[in-house]
Design an enzyme around this catalytic site. Structure first.
Site, PDB file in Angstrom:
ATOM      1  N   CYS A 143      -5.341  -3.113   3.405  1.00  0.00           N
ATOM      2  CA  CYS A 143      -4.937  -2.873   4.788  1.00  0.00           C
ATOM      3  C   CYS A 143      -6.107  -2.885   5.776  1.00  0.00           C
ATOM      4  O   CYS A 143      -6.591  -3.942   6.159  1.00  0.00           O
ATOM      5  CB  CYS A 143      -4.150  -1.563   4.854  1.00  0.00           C
ATOM      6  SG  CYS A 143      -3.081  -1.403   6.312  1.00  0.00           S
TER       7      CYS A 143
ATOM      8  N   LYS B  77      -9.657   1.924  -1.918  1.00  0.00           N
ATOM      9  CA  LYS B  77      -9.836   1.495  -0.529  1.00  0.00           C
ATOM     10  C   LYS B  77     -11.181   1.953   0.023  1.00  0.00           C
ATOM     11  O   LYS B  77     -11.530   3.128  -0.055  1.00  0.00           O
ATOM     12  CB  LYS B  77      -8.694   2.053   0.319  1.00  0.00           C
ATOM     13  CG  LYS B  77      -8.622   1.522   1.741  1.00  0.00           C
ATOM     14  CD  LYS B  77      -7.373   2.076   2.419  1.00  0.00           C
ATOM     15  CE  LYS B  77      -7.183   1.549   3.819  1.00  0.00           C
ATOM     16  NZ  LYS B  77      -5.943   2.071   4.441  1.00  0.00           N
TER      17      LYS B  77
ATOM     18  N   GLU C 237       0.836  -1.201   0.000  1.00  0.00           N
ATOM     19  CA  GLU C 237       0.000   0.000   0.000  1.00  0.00           C
ATOM     20  C   GLU C 237       0.877   1.260   0.000  1.00  0.00           C
ATOM     21  O   GLU C 237       1.808   1.383   0.791  1.00  0.00           O
ATOM     22  CB  GLU C 237      -0.890  -0.007   1.245  1.00  0.00           C
ATOM     23  CG  GLU C 237      -1.765   1.228   1.401  1.00  0.00           C
ATOM     24  CD  GLU C 237      -2.547   1.243   2.709  1.00  0.00           C
ATOM     25  OE1 GLU C 237      -3.546   1.960   2.784  1.00  0.00           O
ATOM     26  OE2 GLU C 237      -2.153   0.522   3.661  1.00  0.00           O
TER      27      GLU C 237
END
Length: 270
Positions: free
Chosen positions: A158, A123, A41
């Site tokens: 994440c 995300k 990321e």
């Protein structure tokens, strides 16, 4: 299929140096006969370099991803190019379909071995704990799943690991391999090791977490990039130093495990 995870050493705001390390990872993955390489990321700017997000932002058709996808395609390597800070307006101007034509997003892009863009994932869950992400970025909406190498490949990023309903939506869309580019810091080692294993067990799917390595002013990434099989068993991993993790994974194993232990068929709606 051989999967490679590039646990890059990430230097805060060192865009050129971080790009060089990503390109070197492409060479290293090729040397190990990998079919698909995944990067972490925000590897190019560093997740915790919040003040640098605006100047690091670019279109997903911009120079950073173009250089990476070209380099991978020259070697016949498919690539999940980690994530970058995407300038949504610049992407819209380049003809890319975006949820909102303004602001910034934390965006991961999957390229096939010919360098063609196959999926874009922005995300969904923005981290609000001691992070400026919720203030700086726009969350994504789409959950693409792409058929490659016999797998249904999806991606989350994440913090998304903490939301099992998102994984289950990917499973319902056909995902059998979920790639997780991350910038997970100390001290939450137990969370990092438990959550992806649980997601693999719950969904009877491969889960591959690719983290960064390196220290920032207020945080240190804990590395430990790992591939979990559909039983939640670790089949490849590393420590907190820069490394390339590789694993042979088999789409037929997902089918066999789901047939042997048909928990997904026993689900009930609530």
């Amino acid at each position: 299929m051989k999967l490679a995870l590039a646990q890059l050493g990430v230097e805060a705001t060192d865009l050129d140096g971080n790009l060089d390390r990503a390109l070197a990872a492409i060479d290293a993955a090729t040397a190990r006969d990998a079919d698909l390489l995944a990067l972490p990321e925000l590897w190019n700017v560093g997740y915790f370099s919040f003040d640098a997000y605006p100047r690091a932002a670019e279109s997903i058709t911009g120079s950073t991803l173009s250089e990476l996808s070209d380099a991978a395609a020259e070697r016949g390597l498919a690539l999940l190019a980690g994530s970058i800070v995407e300038d949504l307006a610049a992407s819209a101007d380049a003809g890319v379909d975006v949820p909102e034509p303004e602001g910034l997003a934390n965006t991961a892009v999957l390229f096939d071995a010919d360098g063609e863009r196959r999926a874009v994932y922005r995300k969904h869950h923005l981290f609000g704990y001691e992070s400026a992400e919720t203030r700086l970025l726009t969350p994504g909406e789409a959950l693409p799943v792409v058929d490659m190498f016999g797998f249904g490949i999806g991606a989350i990023t994440c913090y998304d690991l903490r939301f099992p309903e998102q994984f289950r939506a990917l499973t319902d869309a056909g995902a059998t391999l979920v790639l997780v580019p991350s910038a997970w810091p100390y001290p939450r080692v137990e969370h990092w090791e438990t959550l992806p294993r649980a997601r693999a067990v719950e969904n009877l799917a491969y889960v591959a977490t690719v983290n960064g390595a390196g220290a920032f002013e207020d945080a240190e990434l804990l590395g430990r990039s790992t591939v979990y099989d559909p039983w939640g068993t670790t089949i490849a991993s590393t420590d907190d130093e820069p490394a390339l993790v590789t694993a042979e994974i088999d789409p037929g194993r997902v089918e066999r495990v789901r047939e042997e232990f048909p928990a997904l068929r026993d689900r009930r709606d609530y």
